[in-house]
Design an enzyme around this catalytic site. Structure first.
Site, PDB file in Angstrom:
ATOM      1  CG  HIS A   1      53.699  29.196 -68.715  1.00  0.00           C
ATOM      2  ND1 HIS A   1      52.954  30.083 -67.968  1.00  0.00           N
ATOM      3  CD2 HIS A   1      54.913  29.122 -68.099  1.00  0.00           C
ATOM      4  CE1 HIS A   1      53.684  30.528 -66.949  1.00  0.00           C
ATOM      5  NE2 HIS A   1      54.868  29.957 -67.010  1.00  0.00           N
ATOM      6  CB  CYS A   2      57.097  32.161 -72.443  1.00  0.00           C
ATOM      7  SG  CYS A   2      58.827  32.565 -72.771  1.00  0.00           S
ATOM      8  N   PRO A   3      58.552  30.045 -69.999  1.00  0.00           N
ATOM      9  CG  PRO A   3      60.134  28.326 -70.113  1.00  0.00           C
ATOM     10  CD  PRO A   3      58.908  28.842 -70.784  1.00  0.00           C
TER      11      PRO A   3
ATOM     12  CG  ASP B   1      57.209  33.161 -63.948  1.00  0.00           C
ATOM     13  OD1 ASP B   1      57.137  31.928 -64.015  1.00  0.00           O
ATOM     14  OD2 ASP B   1      56.750  33.818 -62.988  1.00  0.00           O
ATOM     15  CG  ASN B   2      52.444  36.354 -68.170  1.00  0.00           C
ATOM     16  OD1 ASN B   2      51.519  35.676 -67.713  1.00  0.00           O
ATOM     17  ND2 ASN B   2      52.267  37.601 -68.584  1.00  0.00           N
TER      18      ASN B   2
END
Length: 270
Positions: free
Chosen positions: A131-133, A136-137
């Site tokens: 999950h890549c902050p 945001d996905n």
């Protein structure tokens, strides 16, 4: 997603766009290579730079907003059966064996092999990578190739911005005067320098993972993953060679029946 997640996503995306255009304005408002080309009437370099920058923003929103490969509910899976794996099934021989899918302990959906529940998205994601902050996905089966393409384009834009910021520094008699005259360019240079290092690391990592058909989650947590626990530490049941791995990663659309590939590897090892 709930409202708080939606708001956080809007905040992150807005911050990305604002930061991008602030850096761009600094580069065009100071005496950089881009500004000098513009003043000479040589618009090729500024136009190409702007195009690369625009493409990076478009790819950012594409990766950020698209479905990363959320696992469908049981009813949706039945409706969509037969639509997703035709291309892969033509590449992998059918096996009589089968692997029983487990149910997620959070959303109670049947998890295909390589899927994992994301606590941020609150959904299971096929071929979960991470999950890549910043977007945001999740990065998963359906958007991983686009994520890697985004990294390539963003790295190009950031390195170009770094070089342009460096070209705009002007000399001054003292450090105080130099800092005053170059403070905004210094900020742009520092930001692009940091991002270029981060992007280069991410680009190298994900290019390597794509070439060996592995995910960040599998690479970092191999000892915790049931289907990899009993496989030799140097083995990857999904690795079919660099060329096939990259072809599948870049060109095979839709979802993949990883269970069939796993069974084929196990049968070949016996």
């Amino acid at each position: 997603m709930n409202k708080s997640l939606f708001k956080s996503g809007c905040l992150v995306r807005t911050a990305h766009v604002i930061l991008t255009w602030i850096i761009t304005l600094i580069l065009f408002l100071h005496n950089t290579d881009l500004r000098r080309c513009q003043e000479r009437g040589d618009l090729l370099q500024p136009l190409v730079f702007s195009s690369v920058l625009l493409l990076s923003v478009l790819l950012y929103f594409t990766v950020s907003l698209m479905d990363p490969g959320f696992v469908l509910s049981d009813s949706q899976t039945e409706t969509a059966s037969g639509d997703g794996d035709e291309e892969l099934e033509a590449m992998i021989p059918q096996e009589q064996n089968s692997i029983k899918q487990r149910r997620c302990g959070y959303c109670f959906l049947l998890q295909p092999m390589r899927a994992r529940h994301c606590k941020w998205c609150k959904r299971c994601v096929r071929r979960f990578d991470h999950h890549c902050p910043w977007i945001d996905n999740c990065v998963g089966e359906l958007n991983h190739r686009w994520f890697l393409l985004y990294l390539c384009v963003q790295f190009t834009a950031v390195c170009w911005g770094l070089q342009s910021a460096w070209s705009g520094f002007i000399s001054a008699p003292s450090w105080q005067q130099w800092f005053t005259q170059n403070v905004f360019l210094l900020v742009a240079f520092a930001v692009t320098a940091v991002f270029s290092v981060v992007l280069l690391l991410l680009l190298c990592i994900h290019a390597y993972l794509a070439s060996v058909n592995c995910t960040t989650w599998e690479f970092m947590s191999r000892h915790r993953i049931l289907y990899l626990k009993h496989v030799d530490s140097e083995e990857n049941p999904f690795d079919r060679g660099v060329f096939c791995n990259l072809w599948s990663f870049c060109c095979v659309c839709g979802t993949v029946a990883w269970e069939k590939m796993y069974i084929r590897h196990n049968n070949a090892s016996v």
